[in-house]
Design an enzyme around this catalytic site. Structure first.
Site, PDB file in Angstrom:
ATOM      1  N   SER A  37      -1.434  -2.847  10.223  1.00 16.42           N
ATOM      2  CA  SER A  37      -1.188  -4.254   9.375  1.00 16.42           C
ATOM      3  C   SER A  37       0.006  -4.792   9.694  1.00 16.42           C
ATOM      4  CB  SER A  37      -0.891  -3.760   7.979  1.00 16.42           C
ATOM      5  OG  SER A  37      -1.945  -2.884   7.586  1.00 16.42           O
ATOM      6  N   ALA A  38       0.998  -5.978   9.822  1.00 16.54           N
ATOM      7  CA  ALA A  38       1.580  -7.530   9.578  1.00 16.54           C
ATOM      8  C   ALA A  38       1.531  -7.176  11.693  1.00 16.54           C
ATOM      9  CB  ALA A  38       2.511  -6.942   8.948  1.00 16.54           C
ATOM     10  N   CYS A  39       0.917  -7.290  12.051  1.00 17.16           N
ATOM     11  CA  CYS A  39       1.140  -6.950  13.920  1.00 17.16           C
ATOM     12  C   CYS A  39       0.465  -8.519  13.944  1.00 17.16           C
ATOM     13  CB  CYS A  39       0.395  -6.107  14.200  1.00 17.16           C
ATOM     14  SG  CYS A  39       1.468  -4.737  13.460  1.00 17.16           S
ATOM     15  N   TYR A  98      -1.689  -3.339  -7.082  1.00 16.80           N
ATOM     16  CA  TYR A  98      -1.543  -4.335  -5.601  1.00 16.80           C
ATOM     17  C   TYR A  98      -2.169  -4.377  -4.002  1.00 16.80           C
ATOM     18  CZ  TYR A  98       1.747  -7.293  -3.000  1.00 16.80           C
ATOM     19  OH  TYR A  98       2.488  -8.705  -1.929  1.00 16.80           O
ATOM     20  N   GLY A  99      -2.759  -5.154  -4.066  1.00 13.27           N
ATOM     21  CA  GLY A  99      -3.134  -5.629  -2.723  1.00 13.27           C
ATOM     22  C   GLY A  99      -4.256  -4.443  -1.781  1.00 13.27           C
ATOM     23  N   ASP A 140       0.408 -19.392  22.310  1.00 12.38           N
ATOM     24  CA  ASP A 140      -0.437 -19.261  23.228  1.00 12.38           C
ATOM     25  C   ASP A 140      -0.793 -18.162  23.752  1.00 12.38           C
ATOM     26  OD1 ASP A 140       1.589 -21.123  24.275  1.00 12.38           O
ATOM     27  OD2 ASP A 140       3.013 -21.011  23.447  1.00 12.38           O
ATOM     28  N   LYS A 185      -9.007  -2.068   1.920  1.00 12.84           N
ATOM     29  CA  LYS A 185      -9.607  -0.772   3.171  1.00 12.84           C
ATOM     30  C   LYS A 185      -9.702   0.217   2.647  1.00 12.84           C
ATOM     31  CE  LYS A 185      -6.881  -3.294   5.486  1.00 12.84           C
ATOM     32  NZ  LYS A 185      -5.599  -4.088   5.874  1.00 12.84           N
ATOM     33  N   ARG A 242       1.102  -1.547  -0.145  1.00 14.95           N
ATOM     34  CA  ARG A 242       0.195  -0.415   0.076  1.00 14.95           C
ATOM     35  C   ARG A 242       0.773   1.202  -0.064  1.00 14.95           C
ATOM     36  NH1 ARG A 242      -1.772   0.736   4.137  1.00 14.95           N
ATOM     37  NH2 ARG A 242      -1.046  -0.665   5.651  1.00 14.95           N
ATOM     38  N   ASP A 272     -10.014  -9.287   9.449  1.00 17.91           N
ATOM     39  CA  ASP A 272      -9.416  -8.495   8.547  1.00 17.91           C
ATOM     40  C   ASP A 272      -9.469  -6.960   8.929  1.00 17.91           C
ATOM     41  OD1 ASP A 272      -6.517  -6.780   7.544  1.00 17.91           O
ATOM     42  OD2 ASP A 272      -7.013  -6.023   6.109  1.00 17.91           O
ATOM     43  N   HIS A 315     -10.840  -2.393  11.821  1.00 18.52           N
ATOM     44  CA  HIS A 315      -9.533  -3.265  11.025  1.00 18.52           C
ATOM     45  C   HIS A 315      -9.250  -3.837  12.227  1.00 18.52           C
ATOM     46  CE1 HIS A 315      -5.458  -3.486   9.525  1.00 18.52           C
ATOM     47  NE2 HIS A 315      -5.930  -3.507   8.562  1.00 18.52           N
ATOM     48  N   ARG A 346       2.122 -11.705  -0.357  1.00 22.22           N
ATOM     49  CA  ARG A 346       0.558 -12.016  -0.095  1.00 22.22           C
ATOM     50  C   ARG A 346       0.022 -13.180  -0.722  1.00 22.22           C
ATOM     51  NH1 ARG A 346      -1.909  -8.400   4.742  1.00 22.22           N
ATOM     52  NH2 ARG A 346       0.016  -6.955   4.608  1.00 22.22           N
TER      53      ARG A 346
HETATM   54  P1  GTP Z   1      -2.636  -7.225   8.137  1.00 22.48           P
HETATM   55  O1  GTP Z   1      -3.060  -8.679   6.592  1.00 22.48           O
HETATM   56  O2  GTP Z   1      -1.487  -6.713   7.019  1.00 22.48           O
HETATM   57  O3  GTP Z   1      -3.115  -6.758   8.145  1.00 22.48           O
HETATM   58  O4  GTP Z   1      -1.793  -8.732   8.901  1.00 22.48           O
HETATM   59  P2  GTP Z   1      -2.697  -8.909  10.382  1.00 22.48           P
HETATM   60  O5  GTP Z   1      -2.430  -7.964  10.997  1.00 22.48           O
HETATM   61  O6  GTP Z   1      -3.239 -10.089   9.911  1.00 22.48           O
HETATM   62  O7  GTP Z   1      -0.993 -10.101  10.540  1.00 22.48           O
HETATM   63  P3  GTP Z   1      -0.019 -11.303   9.951  1.00 22.48           P
HETATM   64  O8  GTP Z   1      -1.380 -12.538  11.064  1.00 22.48           O
HETATM   65  O9  GTP Z   1      -0.355 -11.363   8.972  1.00 22.48           O
HETATM   66  O10 GTP Z   1       1.284 -11.536  10.896  1.00 22.48           O
HETATM   67  C1  GTP Z   1       2.148 -10.349  10.699  1.00 22.48           C
HETATM   68  C2  GTP Z   1       4.020 -11.161  10.991  1.00 22.48           C
HETATM   69  O11 GTP Z   1       3.452 -11.635  12.169  1.00 22.48           O
HETATM   70  C3  GTP Z   1       3.701 -12.720  10.959  1.00 22.48           C
HETATM   71  O12 GTP Z   1       5.305 -12.591  10.041  1.00 22.48           O
HETATM   72  C4  GTP Z   1       3.719 -13.448  11.629  1.00 22.48           C
HETATM   73  O13 GTP Z   1       4.363 -14.659  11.720  1.00 22.48           O
HETATM   74  C5  GTP Z   1       3.622 -12.351  12.946  1.00 22.48           C
HETATM   75  N1  GTP Z   1       3.473 -12.414  14.186  1.00 22.48           N
HETATM   76  C6  GTP Z   1       1.533 -12.849  13.954  1.00 22.48           C
HETATM   77  N2  GTP Z   1       1.916 -13.168  15.242  1.00 22.48           N
HETATM   78  C7  GTP Z   1       2.800 -13.195  16.667  1.00 22.48           C
HETATM   79  C8  GTP Z   1       3.044 -12.976  17.500  1.00 22.48           C
HETATM   80  O14 GTP Z   1       2.349 -13.776  18.351  1.00 22.48           O
HETATM   81  N3  GTP Z   1       4.248 -13.275  17.745  1.00 22.48           N
HETATM   82  C9  GTP Z   1       4.867 -12.950  16.679  1.00 22.48           C
HETATM   83  N4  GTP Z   1       6.747 -12.701  17.476  1.00 22.48           N
HETATM   84  N5  GTP Z   1       4.889 -13.126  15.715  1.00 22.48           N
HETATM   85  C10 GTP Z   1       3.894 -12.924  15.710  1.00 22.48           C
HETATM   86  C1  SPV Z   2      -3.130  -4.120   5.379  1.00 27.12           C
HETATM   87  O1  SPV Z   2      -2.169  -3.298   4.716  1.00 27.12           O
HETATM   88  O2  SPV Z   2      -3.526  -3.700   6.512  1.00 27.12           O
HETATM   89  C2  SPV Z   2      -3.809  -5.376   4.475  1.00 27.12           C
HETATM   90  C3  SPV Z   2      -2.988  -5.411   3.293  1.00 27.12           C
HETATM   91  O3  SPV Z   2      -4.461  -5.785   5.223  1.00 27.12           O
HETATM   92  S1  SPV Z   2      -3.849  -5.094   2.038  1.00 27.12           S
HETATM   93  O4  SPV Z   2      -4.040  -5.187   1.278  1.00 27.12           O
HETATM   94  O5  SPV Z   2      -2.619  -4.210   1.177  1.00 27.12           O
HETATM   95  O6  SPV Z   2      -4.480  -3.581   2.641  1.00 27.12           O
HETATM   96 MN    MN Z   3      -4.757  -5.348   7.557  1.00 26.78          MN
END
Ligand code: GTP
Ligand code: SPV
Ligand code: MN
Length: 601
Positions: free
Chosen positions: A262-264, A211-212, A507, A220, A71, A287, A240, A379
Site C-alpha cells: 500500500s502507498a508504494c 473508511y476505505g 522514468d 480488500k 485501514r 490495485d 494486490h 484519498r
Molecule cells: P495503495 O492505493 O495504498 O495500494 O497505494 P499505491 O501502491 O497505488 O501507491 P501510489 O501509486 O498511490 O503511490 C503512493 C505514494 O508513492 C505517492 O505519494 C507517490 O507520489 C509515491 N510514488 C509513487 N511512485 C513513485 C516513484 O516511482 N518514486 C517515488 N520516489 N515515489 C513514488
Molecule cells: C491499500 O491500503 O492498499 C489501499 C487503500 O488500496 S484501502 O482501500 O484502504 O485498502
Molecule cells: Mn492497495
C-alpha cells in the site's frame, strides 16, 4: 424501489434489518439518480461539501473523523474454524465467538439510519472471472464510493438470479442515533472496530469504521482476503497488483502486473506517462488483479474494480498527470484540504501551496503554519473510465494475458533497481521475502521495515505458508514457457543523505522497457547471486541526467547487505513453521551459498 426476488438474499436482508433495526431499507439500483440523491443527502448532513462546479463538476469533498483515517490491521480478523488456517500473519478469532460478539454490537446499531443493500459485481457483470457481493451498510458514503469502485445495481441482481453464490458483506459505522440525537458529519465507532472475515462461509462483517478498505468491502475484504481463499481452492490467483499494457514503437504489446505494498506506487506505475520516446503505457487496473489460466495455457488477468481509490498526496501534473486528469469530475475527495475557491489541494499537488486553505481537520491553514493540510492517507475515489490512458480492453471479460510480474517495495538500501528471477520458483522466493518501509495507508508507525510477502501481508485470507505453496503449485502445473517472468524492483533506493537515487514515476518506464525486451528475448542481463540484473547498457537512460554514481549504486549487488539480511529472512521463514514449502528453504540456502561464494570471489 428495487425488489429482491432472490430468496437467500431476501431472507438475509430481512434478518439483518431485524437485528440492526434501521429506520428504513433501501435496495440500491445503481442509477445516477440514486448517486445524486445520496450525495445530496450527505451535503445536507454536512458530510459532503460540493466542490466548485465550474472547477470540478459533480465532485465532493469529505473529511472523516480523525480517529478513522486508514485501514486498521490490528482489528482485522480471519475467523476460520481452525486458528492454524489463518496462520501467523493474521489475527484470528473463533468464528462462533466472533459472531456472537458482533451480534451484540450489531443489535440496534442502525437506529435512526437507513439500511442500504448494495448488489455489486467485482469484474465486468457476467464475466466468468467476475464474482458477486452484496453489501449491507448504513453509510451513504459507502454507497457512493461503491457506485464508483464497483458495478452496482439491478443488473447484478439479474445475473445473480436465484443463486446463493454471493459474498455476504455486512457493514455498519457502529453509531446508532437516539430519536432526538443529531448526527455527526462522519459517524464511526472509534473504540470498537472489527473488520472480520469468515473464509469458510465466504462472509465479511465490518463494524465501527467508514473508511476505505475497512468499509468498501468489495476491495480488500472481498477481492483479496476472501478471494485469495477462493483462488487457492479453485486454482487461480487473487493479488494486490496493478495491471498495465505496454506497447513498443513497433506496436508489440505486453501486459505487466505488479505487486507493491500500500502507498508504494501501484497507481502511479499503472497510469504513468513513459519518458522513453515511442513507448506507450495504458492502464487496466491500479490495485487488484484476479488471474486465471486461459485455454492457451497463459495467465489472464482482470481488474475486478471499476474505479480508483488512490493516495492523494504527492499526486501532481508532474508525478501522475493521468490521475489528475481522471479526477476532473465525478470524484470524491476524502481528507484533502479545501481551497478558498471551493476546490481541493494536497501536499505535492503544486510547487507553491495556496496562500490559505481549510485543512482536513477543518482548521484554517497557511503555508507558514507548519502542519500538513491533507492527511498523508487522504484519498480520491474516481471512475476508471475517466482515465485518459485507460486501455480500451480494460473491461474485457476474458482478461489480458500477463507476460511479466513485478514485486517491489520501499527499500532505502540493499535492493537494486531491478532483478529478474532465475525461475518461477526463484520468483516466488523473491515475492516471499519482500520487505517495505511502512506507509500511512495503514494505522501504525510509518517508516519501519517489515516483511510484506507479495504485498499481501494484510490481505491474505489464509496461512501465508500455504499461500507460498499455492504460488509454487500454480507454477508447477503450468507450461513454464507460458508463465509470466518475475522481477523484483525498487524505485526507492536512497543516498546516504536520504535523497532518492532514481527519479521514479515516468522514468520507471525505462525499467519496464528492459522487462518488455527481456520478455521478447532481447536485452542483456548479468547473472548475479541474487538474480539477473540489467547491465548499465541494457537500461535505456537516454535523456536522463543521472549521475554515474547513482546508476552504479542502483545496479549494484550489495553482497554484504544481503548477507546481513539473511538472519531476518530466516526468522521470517521460521514464523511459518512446517507450512513453509521446502523449495523456498532450498532457495534461501542457495542464495546464501551464492553470496558467500561471491565474497570469496
Ligand atoms: P495503495 O492505493 O495504498 O495500494 O497505494 P499505491 O501502491 O497505488 O501507491 P501510489 O501509486 O498511490 O503511490 C503512493 C505514494 O508513492 C505517492 O505519494 C507517490 O507520489 C509515491 N510514488 C509513487 N511512485 C513513485 C516513484 O516511482 N518514486 C517515488 N520516489 N515515489 C513514488
Ligand atoms: C491499500 O491500503 O492498499 C489501499 C487503500 O488500496 S484501502 O482501500 O484502504 O485498502
Ligand atoms: Mn492497495
Amino acid at each position: 424501489m428495487t425488489e429482491i426476488r432472490n430468496r437467500t438474499l431476501a431472507t438475509w436482508v430481512k434478518d439483518m434489518a431485524a437485528l440492526c433495526t434501521p429506520d428504513s431499507v433501501h435496495v440500491c439500483d445503481g442509477s445516477q439518480q440514486e448517486y445524486d440523491s445520496m450525495t445530496q443527502l450527505m451535503v445536507d448532513a454536512g458530510t459532503f461539501i460540493r466542490l466548485n462546479d465550474a472547477l470540478r463538476p459533480n465532485s465532493f469533498f469529505c473529511r472523516s473523523d480523525p480517529a478513522d483515517v486508514a485501514r486498521v490491521e490490528e482489528f482485522t480478523f480471519i475467523c476460520s474454524k481452525k486458528q492454524a488456517e489463518a496462520g501467523p500473519t493474521n489475527n484470528w478469532r473463533d468464528p462462533d465467538e466472533m459472531r456472537q460478539h458482533l451480534n451484540g454490537l450489531f443489535r440496534g446499531c442502525m437506529c435512526g439510519r437507513t439500511l442500504f443493500v448494495i448488489p455489486y459485481s467485482m469484474g465486468p457483470i457476467g464475466s466468468h472471472i467476475s464474482k458477486i457481493g452484496i453489501e449491507i451498510t448504513d453509510s451513504p458514503y459507502v454507497v457512493c464510493n461503491m457506485h464508483i469502485m464497483t458495478r452496482v445495481g439491478t443488473a447484478v441482481l439479474d445475473v445473480l438470479g436465484d443463486s446463493s453464490d454471493f459474498v455476504k458483506c455486512l457493514h455498519s459505522v457502529g453509531m446508532p442515533l437516539e430519536p432526538s440525537q443529531a448526527d455527526v458529519p462522519w459517524p464511526c465507532n472509534a473504540n470498537n472496530k472489527y473488520i472480520t472475515h469468515f473464509p469458510e462461509t465466504r462472509e465479511i462483517i465490518s463494524f465501527g469504521s467508514g473508511y476505505g478498505g475497512n468499509a468498501l468491502l468489495g476491495k480488500k475484504c472481498f477481492s483479496l482476503r476472501i478471494a485469495s481463499v477462493l483462488a487457492r481452492d479453485e486454482g487461480w490467483l487473487a493479488e494486490h497488483m496493478l495491471i498495465l499494457k505496454m506497447t513498443s514503437p513497433k506496436s508489440e504489446v505486453h501486459y505487466v502486473a505488479a505487486a507493491f505494498p500500500s502507498a508504494c506506487g501501484k497507481t502511479n506505475l499503472a497510469m504513468m506517462n513513459p519518458t522513453v520516446p515511442g513507448w506507450k503505457i495504458e492502464c487496466i487496473g491500479d490495485d487488484i488483479a484476479w488471474m486465471k489460466f486461459g485455454k492457451d495455457g497463459r495467465l489472464y488477468a482482470i481488474n475486478p474494480e471499476a474505479g480508483f481509490f488512490g493516495v492523494a498526496p504527492g499526486t501532481s501534473m508532474q508525478s501522475n498527470p493521468n490521475a489528475l486528469l481522471t479526477l476532473g469530475a465525478n470524484s470524491i475527495f476524502t481528507n484533502c484540504a479545501l481551497t478558498p475557491d471551493g476546490d481541493i489541494w494536497w501536499e505535492g499537488m503544486t510547487d507553491e501551496p495556496p496562500c490559505s486553505l481549510v485543512d482536513w481537520l477543518r482548521r484554517p491553514w497557511t503555508p507558514a503554519c507548519g502542519r500538513k493540510a491533507a492527511h498523508p492517507n487522504a484519498r480520491f475515489t474516481t471512475p476508471a473510465r475517466q482515465c485518459p490512458v485507460i486501455a480500451p480492453e480494460w473491461q474485457d471479460p476474458k482478461g489480458v494475458p500477463i507476460s511479466a510480474m513485478l514485486f517491489g517495495g520501499r527499500r532505502g538500501g540493499v535492493v537494486p533497481l531491478a532483478t529478474e528471477a532465475l525461475s518461477w520458483q526463484h520468483g516466488v522466493f523473491l515475492g516471499s521475502i519482500m520487505a517495505s518501509e511502512k506507509t500511512a495507508a495503514a494505522a501504525g508507525k510509518v517508516g519501519e521495515l517489515r516483511r510484506d510477502p507479495f504485498a499481501m501481508l494484510p490481505f491474505c485470507g489464509y496461512h501465508m505458508g500455504d499461500y507460498f505453496a499455492h504460488w509454487l503449485r500454480i507454477g508447477a502445473g503450468a507450461d513454464a514457457a507460458k508463465l509470466p517472468k518475475i522481477y523484483y524492483v525498487n524505485w526507492f533506493r536512497r543516498s546516504p543523505e536520504g535523497k532518492f537515487l532514481w527519479p521514479g514515476f515516468g522514468d520507471n518506464s525505462r525499467v519496464l522497457k528492459w522487462v518488455f525486451e527481456r520478455c521478447a528475448g532481447k536485452a542483456e542481463a548479468v547473472e548475479t547471486p541474487i538474480g539477473r540484473l540489467p547491465t548499465a547498457k541494457a537500461l535505456d537512460l537516454t535523456g536522463l541526467k543521472l549521475p554515474e554514481q547513482n546508476v552504479r549504486t542502483l545496479l549494484d549487488v550489495d553482497t554484504q547487505g544481503w548477507l546481513a539480511e539473511l538472519p531476518s529472512i530466516r526468522e521470517h521463514y521460521d514464523s511459518f513453521g512446517a507450512r513453509l514449502p521446502a523449495a523456498l528453504k532450498t532457495e534461501l540456502e542457495t542464495l546464501e551459498r551464492r553470496l558467500k561464494a561471491a565474497v570469496k570471489g
